[in-house]
Design an enzyme around this catalytic site. Sequence first.
Site, PDB file in Angstrom:
ATOM      1  N   THR A  86     -13.347  53.742 -78.443  1.00 11.67           N
ATOM      2  CA  THR A  86     -14.017  54.453 -79.532  1.00 11.67           C
ATOM      3  C   THR A  86     -14.807  53.500 -80.423  1.00 11.67           C
ATOM      4  O   THR A  86     -15.923  53.806 -80.829  1.00 11.67           O
ATOM      5  CB  THR A  86     -12.981  55.223 -80.375  1.00 11.67           C
ATOM      6  N   ASN A 125     -21.202  55.681 -82.183  1.00  8.39           N
ATOM      7  CA  ASN A 125     -20.633  55.268 -80.899  1.00  8.39           C
ATOM      8  C   ASN A 125     -21.073  56.155 -79.726  1.00  8.39           C
ATOM      9  O   ASN A 125     -20.309  56.405 -78.809  1.00  8.39           O
ATOM     10  CB  ASN A 125     -19.109  55.174 -80.988  1.00  8.39           C
ATOM     11  N   LYS A 171     -24.020  62.174 -79.958  1.00  5.29           N
ATOM     12  CA  LYS A 171     -24.015  62.086 -81.415  1.00  5.29           C
ATOM     13  C   LYS A 171     -25.418  61.788 -81.970  1.00  5.29           C
ATOM     14  O   LYS A 171     -26.322  61.419 -81.221  1.00  5.29           O
ATOM     15  CB  LYS A 171     -23.025  61.003 -81.844  1.00  5.29           C
ATOM     16  N   HIS A 200     -19.055  61.777 -78.362  1.00  4.09           N
ATOM     17  CA  HIS A 200     -17.673  62.243 -78.436  1.00  4.09           C
ATOM     18  C   HIS A 200     -17.338  62.757 -77.046  1.00  4.09           C
ATOM     19  O   HIS A 200     -18.189  63.350 -76.381  1.00  4.09           O
ATOM     20  CB  HIS A 200     -17.528  63.390 -79.449  1.00  4.09           C
ATOM     21  N   ARG A 215     -14.393  59.046 -70.186  1.00  2.00           N
ATOM     22  CA  ARG A 215     -13.863  58.148 -71.209  1.00  2.00           C
ATOM     23  C   ARG A 215     -13.959  56.688 -70.753  1.00  2.00           C
ATOM     24  O   ARG A 215     -14.239  55.799 -71.553  1.00  2.00           O
ATOM     25  CB  ARG A 215     -12.448  58.555 -71.591  1.00  2.00           C
ATOM     26  N   ARG A 247     -20.653  52.673 -74.814  1.00  2.00           N
ATOM     27  CA  ARG A 247     -20.485  52.227 -76.200  1.00  2.00           C
ATOM     28  C   ARG A 247     -20.724  50.728 -76.336  1.00  2.00           C
ATOM     29  O   ARG A 247     -21.277  50.277 -77.341  1.00  2.00           O
ATOM     30  CB  ARG A 247     -19.105  52.629 -76.714  1.00  2.00           C
TER      31      ARG A 247
END
Length: 141
Positions: free
Chosen positions: A93, A114, A11, A117, A87, A104
């Site tokens: 998230t 964060n 991001k 994605h 993940r 994160r």
Amino acid sequence: MATETTLILFKPDTVEKNLSGKVLERFLAEGLVIRGIKMMTLSDELLAEHYSHVADKPFFPEIVAFMQKTPVIALALEGEEAIGRVRDLLGPTNSKEAPAGTLRGDLGEDMMTNVCHASDSPETADAELKRFFNEGEVFSF
């Protein structure tokens, strides 16, 4: 265990803070393999498709503005159980809830800022890889 390919988007916060190498290094250290990588600017149309599940929410324009703040890096990573492993490496998230040691938790700020994605299922990964990579841009060898 199944070999999977998943989509990750670095991001704008990751790109702005020049953290892309550090984030990529952590994925590669876990044995994941790059199958595709490119930097791109996200169009309104692509973001509307990608975030169609929240496109009718009042915060959607904020997401679009954030995701267009800088180019993003789209990454196709392959490995055993890659979707779940990515993940797990990212953490929850909401970066405020992510434990130290996760990407994160170590590098993120909040729900939007964060780091990355990541696809959340094999079906989502398939659709997202097709959305962000053209035919011939994800390699298998």
